[in-house]
Design an enzyme around this catalytic site. Structure first.
Site, PDB file in Angstrom:
ATOM      1  N   SER A   1       6.870  -8.367  -1.095  1.00 29.85           N
ATOM      2  CA  SER A   1       5.498  -8.077  -1.522  1.00 29.85           C
ATOM      3  C   SER A   1       5.466  -7.023  -2.624  1.00 29.85           C
ATOM      4  CB  SER A   1       4.649  -7.638  -0.326  1.00 29.85           C
ATOM      5  OG  SER A   1       5.119  -6.415   0.188  1.00 29.85           O
ATOM      6  N   HIS A   2       6.580  -6.341  -2.855  1.00 25.65           N
ATOM      7  CA  HIS A   2       6.652  -5.399  -3.972  1.00 25.65           C
ATOM      8  C   HIS A   2       7.728  -5.786  -4.983  1.00 25.65           C
ATOM      9  CE1 HIS A   2       4.187  -2.947  -1.273  1.00 25.65           C
ATOM     10  NE2 HIS A   2       3.717  -2.449  -2.382  1.00 25.65           N
TER      11      HIS A   2
ATOM     12  N   LEU B   1       5.573   3.329  -2.465  1.00 28.79           N
ATOM     13  CA  LEU B   1       5.886   4.754  -2.633  1.00 28.79           C
ATOM     14  C   LEU B   1       7.287   5.092  -2.160  1.00 28.79           C
ATOM     15  CD1 LEU B   1       2.530   6.427  -1.482  1.00 28.79           C
ATOM     16  CD2 LEU B   1       3.351   6.080  -3.817  1.00 28.79           C
TER      17      LEU B   1
ATOM     18  N   HIS C   1      -9.820   4.484  14.545  1.00 33.10           N
ATOM     19  CA  HIS C   1     -10.408   5.669  13.895  1.00 33.10           C
ATOM     20  C   HIS C   1      -9.344   6.643  13.394  1.00 33.10           C
ATOM     21  CE1 HIS C   1      -9.694   7.301  17.932  1.00 33.10           C
ATOM     22  NE2 HIS C   1      -9.750   8.488  17.369  1.00 33.10           N
TER      23      HIS C   1
ATOM     24  N   SER D   1      13.119   1.855   8.036  1.00 30.52           N
ATOM     25  CA  SER D   1      13.603   1.129   6.852  1.00 30.52           C
ATOM     26  C   SER D   1      14.919   0.411   7.082  1.00 30.52           C
ATOM     27  CB  SER D   1      13.718   2.092   5.667  1.00 30.52           C
ATOM     28  OG  SER D   1      12.443   2.563   5.306  1.00 30.52           O
TER      29      SER D   1
ATOM     30  N   ASP E   1       6.993   3.971   4.761  1.00 29.31           N
ATOM     31  CA  ASP E   1       6.019   3.791   3.688  1.00 29.31           C
ATOM     32  C   ASP E   1       5.107   2.694   4.173  1.00 29.31           C
ATOM     33  OD1 ASP E   1       4.525   3.314   1.435  1.00 29.31           O
ATOM     34  OD2 ASP E   1       6.189   2.545   0.231  1.00 29.31           O
ATOM     35  N   PHE E   2       3.882   3.032   4.458  1.00 30.58           N
ATOM     36  CA  PHE E   2       2.975   1.988   4.936  1.00 30.58           C
ATOM     37  C   PHE E   2       1.564   2.205   4.419  1.00 30.58           C
ATOM     38  CE2 PHE E   2       3.498   4.983   8.608  1.00 30.58           C
ATOM     39  CZ  PHE E   2       2.227   5.516   8.632  1.00 30.58           C
TER      40      PHE E   2
ATOM     41  N   ARG F   1      15.294  -2.993   5.509  1.00 25.32           N
ATOM     42  CA  ARG F   1      15.313  -2.883   4.054  1.00 25.32           C
ATOM     43  C   ARG F   1      16.697  -2.414   3.573  1.00 25.32           C
ATOM     44  NH1 ARG F   1      13.633   0.816   0.755  1.00 25.32           N
ATOM     45  NH2 ARG F   1      12.734   2.229   2.295  1.00 25.32           N
TER      46      ARG F   1
ATOM     47  N   ARG G   1      13.988   0.671  16.471  1.00 26.89           N
ATOM     48  CA  ARG G   1      14.532   0.648  15.111  1.00 26.89           C
ATOM     49  C   ARG G   1      14.036   1.839  14.311  1.00 26.89           C
ATOM     50  NH1 ARG G   1      14.739  -5.383  14.063  1.00 26.89           N
ATOM     51  NH2 ARG G   1      12.492  -5.393  14.113  1.00 26.89           N
TER      52      ARG G   1
ATOM     53  N   PHE H   1       0.945   0.558  -8.836  1.00 25.59           N
ATOM     54  CA  PHE H   1       1.014  -0.816  -8.332  1.00 25.59           C
ATOM     55  C   PHE H   1       2.201  -1.011  -7.403  1.00 25.59           C
ATOM     56  CE2 PHE H   1       4.446  -1.019 -11.013  1.00 25.59           C
ATOM     57  CZ  PHE H   1       5.165  -2.155 -10.729  1.00 25.59           C
TER      58      PHE H   1
ATOM     59  N   GLU I   1       0.172  -8.286   1.572  1.00 29.17           N
ATOM     60  CA  GLU I   1       0.459  -9.192   2.689  1.00 29.17           C
ATOM     61  C   GLU I   1      -0.649 -10.225   2.855  1.00 29.17           C
ATOM     62  OE1 GLU I   1       2.288  -7.131   6.336  1.00 29.17           O
ATOM     63  OE2 GLU I   1       1.487  -5.469   5.185  1.00 29.17           O
TER      64      GLU I   1
END
Lengths: 345, 345
Positions: free
Chosen positions: B47-48, B125, B230, B308, B179-180, B311, B305, B122, B189
């Site tokens: 997605s990136h 991070l 919230h 990352s 990073d989320f 990844r 886990r 875009f 997504e």
């Protein structure tokens, strides 16, 4: 309402301080703790109100906190890090000692951190970030707890409920404030459900075998879950790293190991950041405080709430009408004052 | 695997930079963007990855980013705040310019902030916080986006997907990184679900009437929801305050208003904090990096886990085996290189 008592905020504060003094706390410890406990009651935040007094007293009785500690301001090397050694006492008087230094340094450098080491923490963090906002600064506070939350995908307690609190100063007096556990629920909420004999909502906890449970007893014996799945679990882990390991203080599993129980207030450290919006916005167009109000209006304008709205409404009521205690609550306070540490096991 | 192409990381980087250069980006913009786009593909974070190139090109074509901007380091007043003016270009070259200064200041003061103003963002991070960890520092980064998330209890887009990223340096080379998006899902997504014709999971979004929906089109036209109810909504609001308003840059609703569409990359600022674990742990017993490893082992030891892990595993595979592109992906790259900005609408 026949069985209730109505007290002024000042009267309740005096009663709580008297109880804590009888329990062996010195003036700085009793005063700072009295303030946050009464702030909880005043704001309708029952889980951080007078019900916490017994926990404080049990921790004192168990010898797990130094009730007459005098916090000490650490060596100031002119950097963005300020330190207070709580010397085994509660976090709250250490924060009070460090706050003016933190505010001064944040104004000077734009950003500063206050590290509190060797403290026992039992209260909410919102009184601290609200106090930072009282200096016209944004505040971010976090601390470990004791191991009671399983990391997402895990089966056993490891992380603490690790609260995260933030405040932004508002021109009208009450800041934008949030303060929440990074577990789905605060441990205090599960404890209140247990006392009330009520089941937990789904998704709050797992039992000692790692299976989902709605039984408060099984949850307290098992593990709580992080809010928001893996994202909350990651934030909880970050708090262990920054506000435990990085500041050279205990992580949640270490705190539990040292304490040997989850029924006493945990010992560890705390990390508090203060940001000067004026320093950050320097040289940029528009006033950050006025712009923030536009954002808050937009949130309220679509029917959503700001996080501490109910708490501030309760605070207003308590200021004008006093704090209402049930007969059981009044009896509890009487018993704690009369019997001192003998009142707790 | 007949229709796939295997490229080295370096080859893919050269192709992406060539496409971006053809699209009008100067060397610092194309180089920095090429790095993060290829990092996305390399790490299996589709997605990136290269799917973002068209978005970059559309944003350039629409005149909403300065493709040949040269970022400028701001006035350094010796405080904990460092600034880079991206001058209307992308955030990534501005970050590259500021990073060594941020690292130096964090080592000196213990804690420092890098403010990036007037940038288009875009990318993820994590490349930024990973780069901070590469200096032996902990990094925390956040930025607004454009209004696409309803605050909890609200009905309309106001907050951005407002990512939060954190990294802690590890001795073995790959840091602890998360990073989320502070929305339940990243906008990317939902976009991928739309392209795949798949419904969304429950709880991701509301439609333009404020009702829950699983239709990606309706979600993109309506509003996404915050992760963790919230609590996530509060963190998203904090990011608007700290990384938008406080740094004198656009909030998510302002960014959307300026852009007029959610199909281009949003313009705003970014806030990045760097912490020196060595400075924070100074004078305290035990090494923070060694202690962190104990925590990570405990997480892994119960079957959970680290954020990352997948990844980093993909990164290892890409390094040894190269990056595999589908025939459609290769055709896309060919088309973008051949036709330049004419390839996008």
């Amino acid at each position: 309402m026949n069985d209730t008592t109505r007290l002024t905020i000042e009267d309740l504060y005096a009663r709580v301080v008297a109880i804590l003094t009888k329990a062996g706390l010195n003036a700085v410890q009793a005063g700072a703790l009295g303030s946050v406990i009464v702030a909880g009651e005043r704001d309708g935040a029952k889980s951080h109100g007078i019900y916490r007094i017994e926990g404080v007293m049990r921790t004192v009785k168990a010898g797990k906190v130094v009730p007459d500690a005098v916090p000490e301001f650490g060596v100031d090397d002119g950097t963005a890090i300020l330190r207070v050694d709580a010397r085994g006492g509660f976090a709250n008087p250490a924060f009070e000692l460090g706050l003016p230094h933190l505010a001064e340094r944040a104004r000077k450098l734009g950003l500063a951190a206050l590290v509190i080491n060797d403290c026992t923490h039992f209260a909410a963090l919102w009184p601290e970030v609200e106090a930072i906002a009282g200096h016209g600064l944004a505040g971010l506070a976090m601390c470990p707890s004791y191991a009671s939350v399983a990391p997402t995908g895990g089966t056993r307690p490891l992380l603490g409920t690790n609260p995260l609190a933030f405040a932004w100063p508002r021109t009208d007096g009450t800041p934008y404030v949030f303060d929440f556990a990074t577990s789905v629920a605060a441990r205090g909420e599960i404890e209140l459900k247990r006392r009330a004999g009520e089941p937990l909502p789904e998704g709050w906890a797992i039992d000692p075998q790692g299976q989902p449970t709605t039984d408060p007893e099984a949850a307290l014996a098992g593990a709580m879950l992080s809010f928001g799945g893996h994202k909350g679990s990651a934030i909880g882990t970050m708090i262990e790293l920054l506000a435990g390991i990085m500041i050279g203080d205990l992580t949640s599993p270490e705190s539990l190991e040292q304490l040997g129980t989850t029924t006493l207030a945990p010992a560890h450290g705390e990390l508090i950041l203060a940001f000067s919006p004026e320093a950050f916005a320097k040289g940029r167009p528009r006033d950050p405080f006025a712009r923030a109000e536009v954002l808050f209006e937009a949130i309220l304008g679509q029917g959503a709430r700001l996080p501490s709205q109910r708490r501030f409404a309760a605070r207003e009521r308590s200021r004008s009408e006093g704090i209402v205690l049930s007969a059981a609550e009044t009896a509890l306070l009487d018993r704690l004052l009369e019997r001192g540490l003998d009142a707790v096991s």
